[in-house]
Design a protein around this motif. Structure first.
Motif, PDB file in Angstrom:
ATOM      1  N   LEU A  82       4.152   2.898  52.913  1.00  0.00           N
ATOM      2  CA  LEU A  82       3.582   1.287  53.253  1.00  0.00           C
ATOM      3  C   LEU A  82       4.117   0.326  52.086  1.00  0.00           C
ATOM      4  N   GLN A  83       3.972   0.725  50.889  1.00  0.00           N
ATOM      5  CA  GLN A  83       4.398  -0.201  49.861  1.00  0.00           C
ATOM      6  C   GLN A  83       5.853  -0.377  49.867  1.00  0.00           C
ATOM      7  N   LEU A  84       6.539   0.550  50.508  1.00  0.00           N
ATOM      8  CA  LEU A  84       7.933   0.797  50.108  1.00  0.00           C
ATOM      9  C   LEU A  84       8.376  -0.452  51.376  1.00  0.00           C
ATOM     10  N   ILE A  85       7.899  -0.301  52.656  1.00  0.00           N
ATOM     11  CA  ILE A  85       8.159  -1.387  53.470  1.00  0.00           C
ATOM     12  C   ILE A  85       7.877  -2.554  53.263  1.00  0.00           C
ATOM     13  N   SER A  86       6.918  -2.768  52.480  1.00  0.00           N
ATOM     14  CA  SER A  86       6.618  -4.269  51.914  1.00  0.00           C
ATOM     15  C   SER A  86       7.711  -4.776  51.198  1.00  0.00           C
ATOM     16  N   LEU A  87       7.933  -3.986  50.026  1.00  0.00           N
ATOM     17  CA  LEU A  87       8.918  -4.386  49.248  1.00  0.00           C
ATOM     18  C   LEU A  87      10.434  -4.636  50.076  1.00  0.00           C
ATOM     19  N   THR A  88      10.737  -3.697  51.127  1.00  0.00           N
ATOM     20  CA  THR A  88      11.717  -3.966  52.064  1.00  0.00           C
ATOM     21  C   THR A  88      11.882  -5.198  52.520  1.00  0.00           C
ATOM     22  N   ILE A  89      10.850  -5.421  53.303  1.00  0.00           N
ATOM     23  CA  ILE A  89      10.752  -6.430  53.900  1.00  0.00           C
ATOM     24  C   ILE A  89      10.875  -7.797  53.146  1.00  0.00           C
ATOM     25  N   PHE A  90      10.219  -8.083  52.086  1.00  0.00           N
ATOM     26  CA  PHE A  90      10.556  -9.004  50.938  1.00  0.00           C
ATOM     27  C   PHE A  90      11.933  -9.224  50.599  1.00  0.00           C
ATOM     28  N   ALA A  91      12.673  -8.116  50.268  1.00  0.00           N
ATOM     29  CA  ALA A  91      14.232  -8.184  49.941  1.00  0.00           C
ATOM     30  C   ALA A  91      14.792  -8.760  50.987  1.00  0.00           C
ATOM     31  N   VAL A  92      14.856  -8.102  52.330  1.00  0.00           N
ATOM     32  CA  VAL A  92      15.357  -8.646  53.626  1.00  0.00           C
ATOM     33  C   VAL A  92      15.332  -9.863  53.806  1.00  0.00           C
ATOM     34  N   ALA A  93      13.936 -10.477  53.663  1.00  0.00           N
ATOM     35  CA  ALA A  93      13.686 -11.841  54.082  1.00  0.00           C
ATOM     36  C   ALA A  93      14.552 -12.701  53.134  1.00  0.00           C
TER      37      ALA A  93
END
Length: 422
Positions: free
Chosen positions: A298-309
């Motif tokens: 879940l932490q990895l998904i959160s970081l991925t979303i922030f970077a993609v945004a």
């Protein structure tokens, strides 16, 4: 050497390999979708592009209205009977029969509505839509195929279908432009129909559905659907269907040019949701045997979303004018707002997939209803005053509410399971 071993072990993991495959194909699909949209916007009048998107957006709305949760239920049953090939093929056949009946119902409703507006002298939809609406089978089959692949863990087939559809659209568009120089509305709809239907049909044929001797499976689907799929359908009426309804209604509050901007924004931002939710689709079958979602995951998904945004906001600012022309600069702000909302919705779908694998249709329904009500209320307030900008903000707001509610449902489920296990 230690880190190299970790990387090697990670890459050898079936689910990691599948995610990398689906991620790479999703990125490629996004690029191809950009190219398809670029060919449309650069070779169609803005008003005709708006008409084309209004037709396809309405087809998507029907996808939300006429399937009654059966794809979700069949996916659930396919995962449950993963070792029984014949039973799975029968389940797939049942879903296709439901889709055919649904399309006939959609078409009948459309014909009745066109007759009524002719008799009563009002005009909401063009009469020529009678020619287009048999194509409503396309979004229904696309949606169903995704759930079938999710239940069977056939991620490669799903990736091939999405890539092949975009490639075939590009080929047909290039041929049409070479012959006619401009793309008309009728030609655009024809290209959409041929490229999508042929690929989807071939995908289902590869799964070898069985249409006979499936009375036992039909009974099971009908008995399971009220508790599993139908609650998600009710939730979807409030969430997905309400968003798609607003997408269609926006056309009556704005100019054709502004609707073209808004439609382009949806087209280029919507793939961001599957970019994240594909993780949940891959792990759907695995989720059915696990107590909770891994915290580091879940932490990895959160970081991925922030970077993609961040990349998305910068990218749309730079590339929208380059790819789609200066005439579509007005779509940038819409695309950025809707795109961030799509990322949040994709994150919510990861929790959705986990709860779905547990048969927690009611929890999904509650989250969907809440986000749908938020979308409808905010649209009523914002749309008349702010037009497409208001619709974009409403879409973002409802996606944020969806993520919050589905995450709370997930937390409630894991707490309940933890207490029952003590």
């Amino acid at each position: 050497m230690h880190y190299k071993d970790k990387i090697k072990n990670a890459l050898s993991n079936k689910y990691v390999a599948q995610y990398l495959q689906l991620l790479s194909s999703t990125l490629l699909v996004i690029v191809l979708q950009f190219l398809v949209t670029m060919l449309f916007t650069n070779n169609m009048q803005t008003t005709e592009f708006a008409d084309y998107k209004q037709v396809t957006n309405t087809l998507l709305l029907f996808q939300s209205l006429f399937l009654f949760g059966f794809p979700f239920t069949i996916s659930f049953l396919i995962a449950r009977y993963s070792d029984n090939k014949e039973k799975i093929q029968k389940f797939i056949g049942i879903g296709l029969e439901i889709i055919i009946v649904s399309v006939l119902a959609i078409y009948l409703c459309l014909i009745i509505f066109v007759i009524l507006q002719s008799v009563l002298s009002f005009h909401i939809i063009p009469d020529y839509w009678i020619l287009f609406f048999p194509l409503s089978i396309i979004p229904l089959m696309q949606y169903y195929l995704e759930y079938v692949c999710m239940g069977m863990n056939k991620i490669q087939l799903l990736s091939i279908q999405k890539l092949s559809t975009q490639i075939s659209m590009i080929v047909l568009l290039l041929i049409s432009i070479a012959i006619f120089s401009r793309i008309s509305l009728n030609l655009a709809i024809l290209i959409y129909g041929i490229s999508n239907f042929v690929i989807i049909l071939l995908s289902f044929l590869s799964l070898r559905p069985i249409f006979r001797g499936n009375s036992e499976e039909k009974s099971e689907v009908l008995s399971v659907n009220p508790g599993v799929g139908f609650p998600t359908y009710i939730g979807g009426l409030f969430s997905v269907a309400s968003v798609r309804l607003v997408t269609v209604i926006v056309a009556y509050f704005v100019t054709r040019d502004e609707y073209a901007f808004y439609s382009l924004a949806i087209t280029i931002s919507t793939p961001l949701g599957p970019f994240v939710s594909s993780l949940g689709s891959i792990l759907y079958k695995k989720f059915s045997t696990e107590e909770r979602i891994n915290t580091r995951f879940l932490q990895l998904i959160s970081l991925t979303i922030f970077a993609v945004a961040i990349l998305y906001i910068v990218g749309t600012t730079i590339f929208v004018p380059i790819l789609f022309g200066d005439a579509y600069i007005g779509s940038i702000i819409f695309a950025q707002i809707i795109g961030i909302g799509s990322l949040l919705s994709g994150f919510g779908d990861v929790f959705n997939r986990f709860l779905g694998s547990k048969g927690e249709g009611k929890s999904i329904k509650q989250s969907a209803i809440t986000s749908g009500v938020a979308n409808l209320l905010s649209s009523i307030v914002l749309l008349p005053f702010f037009g497409a900008l208001g619709a974009s903000i409403s879409r973002f707001f409802s996606n944020a509410i969806y993520l919050i509610m589905i995450a709370l449902s997930y937390r409630g489920y894991t707490k309940k399971e933890m207490l029952s296990g003590e």
